[in-house]
Design a protein around this motif. Structure first.
Motif, PDB file in Angstrom:
ATOM      1  N   ARG A   1       0.774  -1.046  -0.143  1.00 29.63           N
ATOM      2  CA  ARG A   1       0.022  -0.143   0.040  1.00 29.63           C
ATOM      3  C   ARG A   1       0.797   1.045  -0.003  1.00 29.63           C
ATOM      4  N   LYS A   2       0.255   2.288  -0.644  1.00 34.00           N
ATOM      5  CA  LYS A   2       1.149   3.728  -0.696  1.00 34.00           C
ATOM      6  C   LYS A   2       0.065   4.507  -0.003  1.00 34.00           C
ATOM      7  N   ILE A   3       0.790   5.671   0.266  1.00 33.06           N
ATOM      8  CA  ILE A   3      -0.272   6.797   0.964  1.00 33.06           C
ATOM      9  C   ILE A   3      -1.093   7.403  -0.298  1.00 33.06           C
ATOM     10  N   PRO A   4      -2.339   7.421  -0.042  1.00 25.83           N
ATOM     11  CA  PRO A   4      -3.364   8.242  -0.861  1.00 25.83           C
ATOM     12  C   PRO A   4      -3.149   9.798  -0.727  1.00 25.83           C
ATOM     13  N   TRP A   5      -2.387  10.472  -1.474  1.00 28.20           N
ATOM     14  CA  TRP A   5      -2.299  11.977  -1.153  1.00 28.20           C
ATOM     15  C   TRP A   5      -3.418  12.788  -1.598  1.00 28.20           C
ATOM     16  N   VAL A   6      -4.306  12.114  -2.438  1.00 24.12           N
ATOM     17  CA  VAL A   6      -5.370  13.082  -2.838  1.00 24.12           C
ATOM     18  C   VAL A   6      -6.678  12.130  -2.507  1.00 24.12           C
ATOM     19  N   ALA A   7      -7.802  12.630  -1.879  1.00 23.16           N
ATOM     20  CA  ALA A   7      -9.067  12.011  -1.610  1.00 23.16           C
ATOM     21  C   ALA A   7      -9.573  11.503  -2.914  1.00 23.16           C
ATOM     22  N   TRP A   8     -10.156  10.111  -2.874  1.00 21.56           N
ATOM     23  CA  TRP A   8     -10.863   9.672  -4.004  1.00 21.56           C
ATOM     24  C   TRP A   8     -11.826  10.437  -4.470  1.00 21.56           C
ATOM     25  N   LYS A   9     -12.887  11.158  -3.542  1.00 21.01           N
ATOM     26  CA  LYS A   9     -13.884  11.934  -4.059  1.00 21.01           C
ATOM     27  C   LYS A   9     -13.190  13.106  -4.941  1.00 21.01           C
ATOM     28  N   THR A  10     -12.171  13.666  -4.723  1.00 20.16           N
ATOM     29  CA  THR A  10     -11.508  14.692  -5.327  1.00 20.16           C
ATOM     30  C   THR A  10     -11.011  14.263  -6.920  1.00 20.16           C
ATOM     31  N   LEU A  11     -10.661  12.797  -7.036  1.00 21.38           N
ATOM     32  CA  LEU A  11     -10.188  12.369  -8.024  1.00 21.38           C
ATOM     33  C   LEU A  11     -11.476  11.952  -9.087  1.00 21.38           C
ATOM     34  N   CYS A  12     -12.428  11.861  -8.341  1.00 22.67           N
ATOM     35  CA  CYS A  12     -13.840  11.913  -9.124  1.00 22.67           C
ATOM     36  C   CYS A  12     -14.526  12.821  -9.594  1.00 22.67           C
ATOM     37  N   ARG A  13     -14.012  14.084  -9.168  1.00 22.70           N
ATOM     38  CA  ARG A  13     -14.443  15.419  -9.825  1.00 22.70           C
ATOM     39  C   ARG A  13     -13.962  15.390 -11.370  1.00 22.70           C
ATOM     40  N   GLN A  14     -14.803  16.245 -12.086  1.00 20.04           N
ATOM     41  CA  GLN A  14     -14.594  16.335 -13.414  1.00 20.04           C
ATOM     42  C   GLN A  14     -13.269  17.293 -13.693  1.00 20.04           C
ATOM     43  N   LYS A  15     -12.408  16.813 -14.669  1.00 19.10           N
ATOM     44  CA  LYS A  15     -11.240  17.585 -15.039  1.00 19.10           C
ATOM     45  C   LYS A  15     -11.248  18.857 -14.868  1.00 19.10           C
ATOM     46  N   ASP A  16     -12.220  19.656 -15.430  1.00 19.68           N
ATOM     47  CA  ASP A  16     -12.373  21.144 -15.211  1.00 19.68           C
ATOM     48  C   ASP A  16     -12.457  21.625 -13.886  1.00 19.68           C
ATOM     49  N   LEU A  17     -12.866  20.727 -12.933  1.00 24.52           N
ATOM     50  CA  LEU A  17     -12.942  21.067 -11.430  1.00 24.52           C
ATOM     51  C   LEU A  17     -11.529  20.585 -10.568  1.00 24.52           C
ATOM     52  N   GLY A  18     -10.709  20.228 -11.182  1.00 20.97           N
ATOM     53  CA  GLY A  18      -9.422  19.887 -10.539  1.00 20.97           C
ATOM     54  C   GLY A  18      -9.428  18.287 -10.090  1.00 20.97           C
ATOM     55  N   GLY A  19     -10.158  17.557 -10.789  1.00 18.07           N
ATOM     56  CA  GLY A  19     -10.323  16.070 -10.588  1.00 18.07           C
ATOM     57  C   GLY A  19      -9.787  15.374 -11.833  1.00 18.07           C
ATOM     58  N   LEU A  20      -9.818  13.809 -11.849  1.00 13.05           N
ATOM     59  CA  LEU A  20      -9.334  13.239 -13.149  1.00 13.05           C
ATOM     60  C   LEU A  20     -10.635  12.600 -13.686  1.00 13.05           C
ATOM     61  N   GLY A  21     -11.772  12.844 -13.206  1.00 11.67           N
ATOM     62  CA  GLY A  21     -12.881  12.456 -14.280  1.00 11.67           C
ATOM     63  C   GLY A  21     -13.271  10.986 -13.844  1.00 11.67           C
ATOM     64  N   PHE A  22     -12.898  10.254 -12.893  1.00 12.50           N
ATOM     65  CA  PHE A  22     -13.074   9.044 -12.358  1.00 12.50           C
ATOM     66  C   PHE A  22     -14.702   8.937 -12.057  1.00 12.50           C
ATOM     67  N   ARG A  23     -15.173   7.755 -12.319  1.00  8.86           N
ATOM     68  CA  ARG A  23     -16.732   7.967 -11.755  1.00  8.86           C
ATOM     69  C   ARG A  23     -16.869   7.289 -10.441  1.00  8.86           C
ATOM     70  N   ASP A  24     -17.946   7.838  -9.847  1.00  9.21           N
ATOM     71  CA  ASP A  24     -18.242   7.134  -8.331  1.00  9.21           C
ATOM     72  C   ASP A  24     -19.112   6.054  -8.629  1.00  9.21           C
ATOM     73  N   ILE A  25     -18.580   4.912  -8.161  1.00  5.21           N
ATOM     74  CA  ILE A  25     -19.320   3.542  -8.782  1.00  5.21           C
ATOM     75  C   ILE A  25     -21.019   3.492  -8.033  1.00  5.21           C
ATOM     76  N   GLY A  26     -21.019   3.881  -6.838  1.00  8.33           N
ATOM     77  CA  GLY A  26     -22.276   4.214  -6.405  1.00  8.33           C
ATOM     78  C   GLY A  26     -23.380   4.831  -7.416  1.00  8.33           C
ATOM     79  N   GLN A  27     -22.889   6.192  -7.601  1.00 10.18           N
ATOM     80  CA  GLN A  27     -23.724   7.093  -8.382  1.00 10.18           C
ATOM     81  C   GLN A  27     -23.971   6.639  -9.767  1.00 10.18           C
ATOM     82  N   PHE A  28     -22.931   5.959 -10.175  1.00 11.30           N
ATOM     83  CA  PHE A  28     -23.097   5.413 -11.764  1.00 11.30           C
ATOM     84  C   PHE A  28     -23.956   4.248 -11.819  1.00 11.30           C
TER      85      PHE A  28
END
Length: 153
Positions: free
Chosen positions: A122-149
């Motif tokens: 395991r490595k340290i998650p430097w950024v919260a997963w919810k942040t990575l799930c944001r749209q790219k223009d909002l500072g995330g990477l655009g991953f989808r939240d599985i529950g919401q999807f």
């Protein structure tokens, strides 16, 4: 045209053996099914949905922790996750509402593969997963939240 060698019948628990035999003879199909898969999903859903759908997480982990993922750049990992991890459970999610535990396990597998290059390390998650799930223009990477999807499907 029906292929009788490949066809099978699934009966409920309360159907008597005499009724089963009569239906088999009238249709010309000898095999009873229910144990296999159809389009990647189990033919019969009995028992715990969490146990039946656990194959999704296992399949996801197998694909995300292959030998080639160790050499991928973050951009390559992002592409792999979006093309494999986000698309693998789509058919199951379009047919069923996945249990929350299954969604959490799939998300956990995605987080683990994003932050770690090696299995069981395991490595340290430097950024919260919810942040990575944001749209790219909002500072995330655009991953989808599985529950919401899953809810959307």
């Amino acid at each position: 045209m029906i292929n009788f060698q490949k066809s099978s019948i699934i009966f409920g628990k309360k159907v008597t053996q005499e009724s089963k035999d009569a239906v088999k003879v009238s249709l010309g199909i000898d095999k009873e099914g229910g144990e296999g898969t159809y389009l990647g999903l189990p033919e019969c859903f009995s028992g715990s949905k969490v146990q039946l759908l656990s194959f999704i997480r296992e399949k996801l982990q197998g694909r995300m922790q292959g030998w080639f993922t160790k050499s991928l750049s973050p951009g390559g990992k992002e592409t792999l996750m979006k093309s494999v991890a986000m698309s693998l459970p789509v058919y199951a999610m379009s047919c069923f509402r996945l249990p929350k535990d299954t969604c959490k396990r799939i998300t956990s597998a995605m987080i683990e593969s994003w932050w770690s290059n090696e299995k069981d390390k395991r490595k340290i998650p430097w950024v919260a997963w919810k942040t990575l799930c944001r749209q790219k223009d909002l500072g995330g990477l655009g991953f989808r939240d599985i529950g919401q999807f899953n809810q959307a499907l």
